[in-house]
Motif scaffolding. Structure first.
Motif, mmCIF file in Angstrom:
data_model
loop_
_atom_site.group_PDB
_atom_site.id
_atom_site.type_symbol
_atom_site.label_atom_id
_atom_site.label_comp_id
_atom_site.label_asym_id
_atom_site.label_seq_id
_atom_site.Cartn_x
_atom_site.Cartn_y
_atom_site.Cartn_z
ATOM 1 N N THR A 92 9.817 -2.376 -34.533
ATOM 2 C CA THR A 92 8.515 -1.727 -34.734
ATOM 3 C C THR A 92 7.394 -2.767 -34.716
ATOM 4 O O THR A 92 6.374 -2.591 -34.049
ATOM 5 C CB THR A 92 8.507 -0.946 -36.074
ATOM 6 N N ASN A 93 7.607 -3.852 -35.449
ATOM 7 C CA ASN A 93 6.573 -4.902 -35.494
ATOM 8 C C ASN A 93 6.311 -5.475 -34.108
ATOM 9 O O ASN A 93 5.172 -5.771 -33.747
ATOM 10 C CB ASN A 93 7.003 -6.023 -36.455
ATOM 11 N N ILE B 226 4.154 -2.925 -32.228
ATOM 12 C CA ILE B 226 2.767 -2.892 -32.740
ATOM 13 C C ILE B 226 1.992 -4.099 -32.191
ATOM 14 O O ILE B 226 0.814 -3.984 -31.832
ATOM 15 C CB ILE B 226 2.755 -2.906 -34.295
ATOM 16 N N CYS C 49 4.589 6.285 -29.531
ATOM 17 C CA CYS C 49 3.808 6.473 -30.766
ATOM 18 C C CYS C 49 4.559 7.361 -31.747
ATOM 19 O O CYS C 49 4.608 7.082 -32.940
ATOM 20 C CB CYS C 49 2.444 7.091 -30.445
ATOM 21 N N LEU D 280 7.284 5.550 -33.504
ATOM 22 C CA LEU D 280 6.791 4.634 -34.536
ATOM 23 C C LEU D 280 6.351 5.402 -35.784
ATOM 24 O O LEU D 280 6.533 4.940 -36.908
ATOM 25 C CB LEU D 280 5.617 3.810 -33.999
ATOM 26 N N LEU E 157 5.424 1.594 -42.741
ATOM 27 C CA LEU E 157 4.425 1.345 -41.689
ATOM 28 C C LEU E 157 3.074 1.200 -42.382
ATOM 29 O O LEU E 157 2.651 2.098 -43.114
ATOM 30 C CB LEU E 157 4.394 2.529 -40.706
ATOM 31 N N SER F 125 -1.363 -0.459 -39.144
ATOM 32 C CA SER F 125 -0.492 -0.195 -37.982
ATOM 33 C C SER F 125 -0.566 1.273 -37.592
ATOM 34 O O SER F 125 -0.625 1.610 -36.404
ATOM 35 C CB SER F 125 0.955 -0.561 -38.294
ATOM 36 N N LYS G 94 -3.631 2.007 -35.697
ATOM 37 C CA LYS G 94 -3.513 1.463 -34.336
ATOM 38 C C LYS G 94 -2.742 2.449 -33.444
ATOM 39 O O LYS G 94 -3.136 2.714 -32.313
ATOM 40 C CB LYS G 94 -2.750 0.126 -34.370
ATOM 41 N N VAL G 95 -1.647 2.965 -33.992
ATOM 42 C CA VAL G 95 -0.813 3.897 -33.224
ATOM 43 C C VAL G 95 -1.607 5.172 -32.910
ATOM 44 O O VAL G 95 -1.582 5.674 -31.776
ATOM 45 C CB VAL G 95 0.492 4.232 -34.004
#
Lengths: 267, 390
Positions: free
Chosen positions: B158-159, B162, B186, B189, B198, B202, B205-206
């Motif tokens: 995930t990181n 991102i 998306c 995530l 999360l 983040s 951002k998604v």
């Protein structure tokens, strides 16, 4: 008073029979009949020759061979899979059948046979304002719609504009809404014309899709007769469809099964 | 047909030649009961796992060389399908397949956190989309056994994703990044976001990426960047990812705008399908059908199943039966076409890339993601029909 012409696709039809019976009960008479198929005369005989040539067209032959191969190897074709969607009207029309040729002779009204709408013929018929009661002819193109003095009228088994398209009486019942019949003027778009008259369909006796469609069928020709009587004598006018249109399509058999159960339970 | 294609695709083999011939004559199987089609397709999926022996699922069977090697991306998103089928049948082998697949995926994770694209026997860089699909699978398996190794793997992956979100709020544009279909990235995530810590930053951002994807929708509801090679066209498979990603993201984020964006495009697809009785593999941006076979268009069977799933999600959201109706018809099409028995186990009851099989999308191949989406569509349809029938 406007003239009324009945448009059919064959000499004997259930819906035209129902319409004529209802229309006469109201003391009205039709002024002419237009049959949109080559049912008699030279063209009728020529049709069979044309059909033989048509059947021998390469793409038709491929279709027959394909169907034959599919049958031999216990398979089917894409066309057949797609055509199995939708409910068929499997009810027997119990009213008196009217033969349009006999009816025209008895009532001394003109009857025309034509392969399709002929603008010259229509212009000739439409010297006065004429209503065409549509039980044949399908979607009418702009060239015909715009003929002076002509108005084309059909009746649809759904409330407008929310139930446009196919199998709409079934869709309305499944969605828990009251089914309607709507008589309207036709334009070149599907189910888009101005409304003349609409009425609720009584489905109290319907316990299956077949009987539901029968109720709808009867309600439609009764409404057509009433609407034509009132509209030709200018007792009622026309109104535009208001609201967001929704188009429905043929009902999938799995959904039909659910509707059948619902109708049985309601009974 | 060119002789080279005949030779390369081994069309001299009876099982291959028969499939090509029947497809091109439009001869297909009868529509099976959904349960039966489900079981037969799962049989093909099991075969795809057995053919690789490493725990992953083969990308599919290709006429030219037989079973392909394991495909990390699709093995990843097959995991939720295997678990759903296990829950339905209670047969332990499906659960074992899912766990083995997850363990194999952990063993091949790149140290950056991502997973490679393509199949394992091909050299390829790590890819965002593929990684996200694996994250979805691992999240599902983690629910099943709470193994820390899965959790850590998901966090690292995930990181990494991102970190690929660019200033223009699209995911880094590599071969399979920066497209409208990243809406599904998306969703993967955002799925169970609180469980995987999360951060708010983040998450925002998604959501911004999803907003950017919505901006790819045109006035006529078509989408840009919905096909790898041709930006002016839409591949039904990619459109399926895009719409599904938007619908699922809308559900878990509570943002209605993603749903509305997907709904407009789905409505267009609904009328196209109902009028023409099929959807093509490729659509032009003005919604005309791209004719890849001279005077006709082939179908993308995976796309059909994906669009059926999107239609059913719309039905679930707003109860519009027209969408359920069209979805069932799309499932019928895939069910009938995949109802094909052969002595060749790679072909028997598999879901081909294209119909006819020589169409533009994964020509002469049976793909595991096609089978996955077919199974998912049937499972969803069955649960909906059960509720509707009550």
């Amino acid at each position: 008073m406007k003239k009324v012409f009945l448009v059919a696709s064959s000499i004997i039809q259930d819906d035209t029979s129902g319409f004529i019976t209802e229309y006469e009960k109201k003391g009205c008479k039709i002024d002419g009949i237009l049959i949109l198929s080559r049912q008699s005369g030279f063209f009728y005989r020529l049709r069979y020759f044309i059909r033989i040539i048509y059947l021998l067209k390469p793409n038709k032959l491929i279709k027959y061979i394909t169907n034959f191969i599919a049958f031999i190897i216990n398979k089917t074709t894409y066309r057949k899979i797609v055509s199995q969607w939708g409910n068929k009207s499997l009810f027997k029309f119990s009213e008196k059948k009217v033969n349009l040729e006999t009816y025209a002779k008895q009532n001394k009204i003109p009857l025309y046979h034509s392969a399709g709408f002929n603008p010259i013929q229509l212009s000739d018929i439409c010297k006065h304002e004429t209503l065409f009661v549509m039980y044949g002819g399908g979607i009418v193109d702009d060239k015909i719609i715009n003929i002076r003095n002509a108005e084309f009228i059909n009746t649809h088994m759904g409330k407008m504009p929310t139930y446009r398209g196919m199998n709409v009486i079934e869709w309305a019942v499944l969605e828990g809404n009251e089914p309607y019949a709507t008589t309207m003027l036709m334009n070149s778009k599907i189910d888009d014309g101005e409304i003349i008259l609409e009425k609720k369909i009584n489905i109290a006796k319907a316990n299956s899709i077949s009987s539901l469609r029968e109720q709808g069928f009867i309600a439609c020709y009764k409404l057509m007769a009433e609407a034509i009587c009132k509209y030709k004598s200018r007792e009622i006018g026309k109104t535009k469809q208001i609201g967001r249109p929704r188009y429905y399509y043929r009902m999938h058999p799995k959904i039909s099964v659910i509707l059948e159960k619902k109708l049985l339970v309601n009974k | 047909m060119k002789f080279k294609s005949f030779k390369v695709n081994k069309l001299y083999l009876f099982s291959h030649a028969k499939k090509v011939l029947l497809d091109n004559l439009d001869i297909i199987g009868y529509t099976l009961e959904y349960e039966k089609s489900l079981n037969l397709t799962m049989g093909w999926i099991e075969e795809s796992f057995n053919s690789t022996k490493d725990g992953g699922s083969s990308a599919g069977y290709i006429f030219s060389s037989g079973w392909k090697s394991s495909y990390p991306e699709t093995t990843g998103y097959l995991i939720p399908t295997l678990i759903k089928y296990f829950n339905l049948t209670n047969e332990a082998n499906w659960k074992d397949l899912a766990i083995n697949a997850a363990d194999w995926l952990l063993s091949i994770q790149d140290k950056t956190g991502g997973w490679q694209g393509l199949q394992v026997d091909e050299k390829c860089e790590t890819r965002v989309f593929n990684t996200a699909m694996i994250i979805e699978g691992l999240k599902e398996i983690y629910k099943l056994n709470n193994n820390e190794a899965y959790f850590n793997s998901i966090q690292t992956a995930t990181n990494w994703i991102i970190g690929t979100i660019e200033n223009n709020l699209f995911i880094k544009n590599n071969v399979v990044g920066g497209g409208a279909f990243d809406s599904l990235v998306c969703y993967c995530l955002l799925l169970d976001k609180s469980k995987y810590n999360l951060t708010k930053e983040s998450e925002l951002k998604v959501l911004s990426v999803l907003d950017s994807i919505c901006s790819l929708q045109q006035e006529n509801f078509s989408f840009k960047r919905c096909c790898f090679e041709m930006d002016e066209k839409m591949l039904l498979h990619h459109l399926g990812y895009t719409l599904d990603g938007l619908l699922l993201s809308s559900k878990i984020s509570g943002e209605n705008k993603y749903y509305e964006t997907a709904f407009d495009t789905c409505s267009k697809l609904l009328s196209l399908f109902e009028v023409n009785k099929y959807l093509p593999a490729l659509l032009n941006s003005d919604w005309t059908y791209y004719k890849d076979l001279g005077n006709k268009s082939s179908q993308c069977l995976t796309g059909n199943s994906q669009i059926a799933i999107c239609f059913m999600r719309i039905y679930q959201y707003q109860g519009d039966l027209r969408f359920l109706n069209a979805a069932l018809k799309l499932i019928d099409i895939v069910t009938s076409i995949s109802n094909y028995k052969s002595n060749n186990r790679g072909i028997s009851y598999g879901v081909a890339g294209s119909y006819p099989i020589n169409g533009i999308y994964h020509q002469y191949q049976f793909v595991n993601w096609g089978a996955k989406y077919h199974v998912d569509s049937i499972l969803l349809a069955n649960s909906i029909l059960k509720k509707l029938g009550k």
